[in-house]
Write a protein that holds these residues in place. Structure first.
Motif, mmCIF file in Angstrom:
data_model
loop_
_atom_site.group_PDB
_atom_site.id
_atom_site.type_symbol
_atom_site.label_atom_id
_atom_site.label_comp_id
_atom_site.label_asym_id
_atom_site.label_seq_id
_atom_site.Cartn_x
_atom_site.Cartn_y
_atom_site.Cartn_z
ATOM 1 N N THR A 267 43.652 39.342 46.486
ATOM 2 C CA THR A 267 44.323 38.160 45.915
ATOM 3 C C THR A 267 43.103 37.074 45.899
ATOM 4 N N ASP A 268 43.085 36.364 44.787
ATOM 5 C CA ASP A 268 42.225 35.352 44.589
ATOM 6 C C ASP A 268 43.022 33.716 44.311
ATOM 7 N N GLU A 271 42.647 29.975 40.038
ATOM 8 C CA GLU A 271 43.611 29.953 39.057
ATOM 9 C C GLU A 271 42.884 30.420 37.714
ATOM 10 N N ALA A 273 41.291 32.353 34.917
ATOM 11 C CA ALA A 273 40.501 33.668 34.815
ATOM 12 C C ALA A 273 39.861 33.797 36.180
ATOM 13 N N ASN A 274 39.677 32.660 36.889
ATOM 14 C CA ASN A 274 38.830 32.854 38.021
ATOM 15 C C ASN A 274 39.644 33.725 38.930
ATOM 16 N N GLU A 276 42.041 35.891 38.243
ATOM 17 C CA GLU A 276 42.263 37.547 37.658
ATOM 18 C C GLU A 276 41.622 38.405 38.487
ATOM 19 N N VAL A 277 42.218 39.336 39.104
ATOM 20 C CA VAL A 277 41.461 40.273 39.865
ATOM 21 C C VAL A 277 41.230 41.804 39.141
ATOM 22 N N THR A 278 40.248 42.259 39.195
ATOM 23 C CA THR A 278 40.132 43.581 38.470
ATOM 24 C C THR A 278 39.697 44.726 39.526
ATOM 25 N N ASN A 297 43.987 47.393 37.046
ATOM 26 C CA ASN A 297 44.702 46.139 36.952
ATOM 27 C C ASN A 297 45.645 46.201 38.231
ATOM 28 N N THR A 298 46.203 47.219 38.716
ATOM 29 C CA THR A 298 47.115 47.276 39.555
ATOM 30 C C THR A 298 46.391 47.691 41.093
ATOM 31 N N ASP A 323 36.964 38.872 40.678
ATOM 32 C CA ASP A 323 37.806 38.109 40.029
ATOM 33 C C ASP A 323 36.936 37.432 38.621
ATOM 34 N N GLY A 324 37.709 36.504 37.864
ATOM 35 C CA GLY A 324 36.902 36.184 36.673
ATOM 36 C C GLY A 324 35.677 35.204 36.569
#
Length: 822
Positions: A267-268, A271, A273-274, A276-278, A297-298, A323-324
């Motif tokens: 988790t990040d 908020e 794009a920053n 979003e975790v890949t 993604n999952t 993260d983004g």
């Protein structure tokens, strides 16, 4: 003192030798060598012949060879030098990966002694691999507001070598913003980290290019580099965080492809794009990259290839979450593969000693087997057994080797080969098993003598057989094989009537057919007894005997032999006398004949073939007695010629004839008066001599008659008349006579009875004094061979009431027989 010191030295030397021998004996089963990797094929590893206590030439003679299980052979034996050499290029990293020690174990079999020696070779590492990064380029994204001292994980380089040849350090190209820090983990892995030394300013420099170098400690040094591109982003003040620093999962090796293993979560708190975790694999070998699939993604990890516990039982995967804003976080995923019973045991026949001699002692090694199961634990525990009731058992040897040995005595004649099935079963649930089949041939020894089908044999052969004729055939069987079953027939040495048996009978040594070497004569011998020997060709040879009786069958090959009347050899003709007063049935004489054949071939019958006056005489069919068929008349000729035929009862009857001359007369004068007419007409050149002889005989007879008359006159005093004489003559069984006499005269005449034979040559004339009375019995064979004028017949063959043979018709008739030889 010197002698004592030398003795002490000698004892110490012997003890030292004993210690060395014991030391070698204890280590003989485990031989160790060390060899560097990447050597050329045929490179020397160790002097195996010396370590085995053998000469190089003995390696081939004793059947020394390498035995290993299911692996490409890395080493070989050089029989010429007796050394152990490499069979090809050896890559330590391929064999043992990152293991601290790389050991290759196999066994060496000395086949003639059925001994196994363990060999352990350590493959040492050389610096043949340079450190290598997974990628040649690495992109690192950093926010410009990151405070100095922030650390950014960098990819680790991989060096397959070990020890000093493995990865030793990292170096970073010089710059004013970043430095390099290396963290050493418990496992010994060095992880590089990029440390921010000074604050970044995106507006001043948006991209920084660095070179990270990984260096090993080998000689020479080898290194690998990765190009790091640092991109400066705008501010992102929160990095992703995994829910667990380390994820663990255990799966069965037979898990289907596509199955989910686990899901990692990061988790990040930022908020947009920053936040979003890949997800991505951060550090994964190429082989592992193909087996697992990660959803970026999952964070779900799935199986993309089949797992194999026997290949790899554990996987360590490093997952990266980004993260983004280019913040990163890492976590480990530890996957443990659990074994399932998916491998059947493997049975390898290392050595098979076939054929095996049938007299091998109990415990003889038949085969050397290796049993192995790739599974582990209970699934890899293997039990081995023999199917069926066979005379073998399994014995445990070293490691996973078994010896198949004989358990009971073998007999090739009962079982010449064994189809052996070995079953290896593991301890899994359900258990898996493997069956291995092979055939053991039992070699023959000569332990069985030839045997005949019968205890004894007998056969029949007709006499007069042709020479070389096949008589009989004997057959012996030997349950052994090859030369042990090759039978040679022979006859035991023996003699028959003084001659060796081999001159009568021969036998074919290969077929057992017997041949007659002579034409047999039933009258010579009637059976032959012999021993037939059957000998095999084994070493030593065995033999057996059987008795054979050959019976000779009689053939009608002998004509009747007339014993009486005997045919003189000087050409004269015998004369039988019959009185004219003879009644019908009067016995004149008897023809006696024998036949050397037997059975019905020797049954004789008599018949009158020819007579001077037919109907005057008859011949007994079975007795040969010549009797008067009617009363004699005065008109009957004095000389009667009879031809009697004697015939046997063979299939092709044979016969013989005899000519009888019967003189019919009442008194001696009548005989003398007619004597000339009884003679067979002589030849012209001997007629005068015969006449003289007749006259001489007549004169002698007259003198003898006068002497008898005088003697009778002296004895007649007080005696009765001729009627008493006739009565006495009838009681004596003598035919009626016209001569008047007394008992004493008859006794005298009987005592001095004689046979007169007249020939043309007086030197050949003779007088024979026969027995006083004739008996109706056959004489023995010895008497027949003497050709006595009177042959005796067996009483049992003639009627009791037959009149005794009296061949003359006067008072001298029982005693005087005249014969004229032609």
């Amino acid at each position: 003192m010197a002698a004592q010191r030398n003795r002490s030295y000698l004892i110490a030397l012997v003890q030292l030798c004993l210690l060395l021998c014991m030391s070698w004996e204890t280590e003989a089963r485990q031989i160790r060598y060390s060899v560097p990797e990447e050597l050329e094929r045929g490179s020397f590893v160790g002097n195996i012949s010396k370590d085995l206590g053998l000469e190089p030439r003995e390696l081939a003679e004793r059947g020394v060879r390498i035995v290993s299980r299911g692996r490409t052979q890395l080493f070989a034996l050089n029989p010429r030098s007796g050394s152990l050499v490499t069979a090809g290029r050896i890559d330590r990293e391929e064999l043992c990966a990152q293991s601290a020690r790389c050991l290759v174990s196999f066994n060496i079999l000395v086949e003639d002694r059925v001994k196994l020696f363990g060999v352990e070779i350590e493959v040492t590492d050389i610096n043949d691999n340079a450190p290598k990064f997974q990628a040649e380029n690495l992109d690192v994204k950093i926010n410009e507001n990151v405070a100095p001292g922030m650390r950014f994980p960098l990819p680790e380089a991989v060096d397959p070598d070990v020890g000093v040849n493995s990865l030793q350090s990292y170096q970073l190209s010089s710059n004013k913003h970043f430095s390099l820090a290396v963290q050493s983990r418990v496992s010994g892995v060095k992880s590089p980290e990029l440390v921010l030394e000074h604050a970044l300013d995106r507006e001043e420099e948006a991209m920084h290019r660095l070179v990270l170098t990984a260096v090993d400690g080998g000689d020479p040094l080898r290194s690998g580099t990765v190009l790091i591109s640092v991109t400066v982003f705008d501010a992102n003040d929160n990095a992703p965080v995994f829910s667990l620093p380390e994820y663990r999962v255990s799966v069965l090796e037979n898990l289907p492809v596509g199955s989910r293993l686990l899901t990692v979560t990061a988790t990040d708190r930022d908020e947009g794009a920053n936040g979003e975790v890949t997800y991505s694999f951060r550090k994964l070998h190429d082989t592992q990259l193909l087996k697992f699939q990660l959803n970026k993604n999952t964070g779900e990890i799935k199986l993309s290839e089949n797992l194999d516990y026997e290949e790899t039982g554990f996987y360590e995967i490093e997952i990266q979450a980004e993260d983004g804003g280019a913040y990163l976080a890492t976590a480990k995923v530890l996957i443990t593969i659990e074994d399932v019973n998916d491998n059947s045991p493997e049975v390898t026949i290392t050595s098979l000693f076939s054929p095996l001699m049938e007299d091998s002692p109990l415990g003889t090694v038949v085969a050397l087997l290796n049993v192995h199961d790739l599974d582990s634990g209970q699934n890899g525990q293997v039990t081995c057994s023999i199917l069926g009731n066979l005379p073998f058992k399994l014995e445990k040897s070293i490691d996973s080797y078994y010896r198949l040995v004989t358990h009971t005595v073998l007999d090739r004649e009962q079982v010449s080969s064994y189809n052996i099935t070995l079953r290896a079963t593991d301890g899994g649930i359900p258990p898996l098993s493997t069956e291995t089949h092979f055939t053991l041939q039992v070699a023959d020894i000569n332990d069985n003598p030839p045997t005949f089908s019968h205890i004894s044999y007998f056969t029949y052969i007709p006499e007069n057989n042709p020479r070389g004729a096949s008589i009989f055939s004997v057959t012996a069987l030997d349950p052994d094989s090859k030369e042990n079953a090759q039978i040679i027939y022979s006859l035991a040495e023996d003699t028959i009537q003084g001659a060796p048996l081999s001159s009568y009978i021969s036998i074919n040594s290969d077929t057992g057919v017997l041949y007659a070497l002579r034409s047999f004569d039933y009258e010579q011998f009637r059976n032959l007894q012999m021993q037939v020997t059957a000998t095999d060709s084994g070493d030593p040879p065995l033999s057996s005997n059987v008795s054979l009786s050959i019976f000779v069958l009689d053939q009608n090959d002998n004509a009747p032999d007339i014993l009486y009347p005997a045919l003189p050899t000087d050409g004269s003709t015998g004369v039988e006398l019959a009185p004219r007063s003879a009644e019908p049935g009067y016995l004149v004489t008897k023809v006696v004949a024998v036949d050397r054949d037997s059975g019905q071939n020797a049954w004789l019958s008599y018949r009158l073939l020819k007579a001077s006056e037919p109907g005057l005489f008859s011949v007994g069919l079975h007795t040969g007695e010549v009797r008067t068929a009617r009363a004699l008349l005065d008109r009957d000729a004095l000389k009667q010629n009879l031809v009697v035929a004697v015939q046997d009862h063979g299939q092709l009857p044979l016969s013989a004839t005899v000519t009888l001359t019967v003189a019919v007369a009442d008194s001696i004068p009548d005989v003398l008066a007619e004597l000339g007419s009884l003679e067979v007409p002589p030849a012209s050149d001997a007629s005068d001599l015969t006449l003289y002889l007749v006259v001489a005989v007549a004169a002698v007879s007259c003198v003898f008659l006068a002497f008898v008359i005088v003697l009778v006159a002296l004895k007649l005093r007080g005696w009765h008349t001729s009627r008493l004489l006739q009565a006495s003559g009838g009681g004596l069984g003598i035919p009626a006579s016209h001569f008047v006499g007394v008992d004493g005269v008859r006794t005298f005449l009987q005592t001095y009875s004689h046979e007169v034979s007249l020939t043309a040559d007086s030197r050949r004339s003779h007088v024979i004094f026969p027995q006083p009375n004739y008996a109706d019995t056959l004489i023995s064979q010895e008497s027949c061979e003497k050709k006595d004028p009177l042959s005796l017949l067996d009483d049992s063959k003639f009627p009791v009431e037959d009149t005794p043979l009296v061949p003359v018709s006067s008072v001298f008739a029982p005693f005087l027989t005249f014969k004229n030889y032609d």
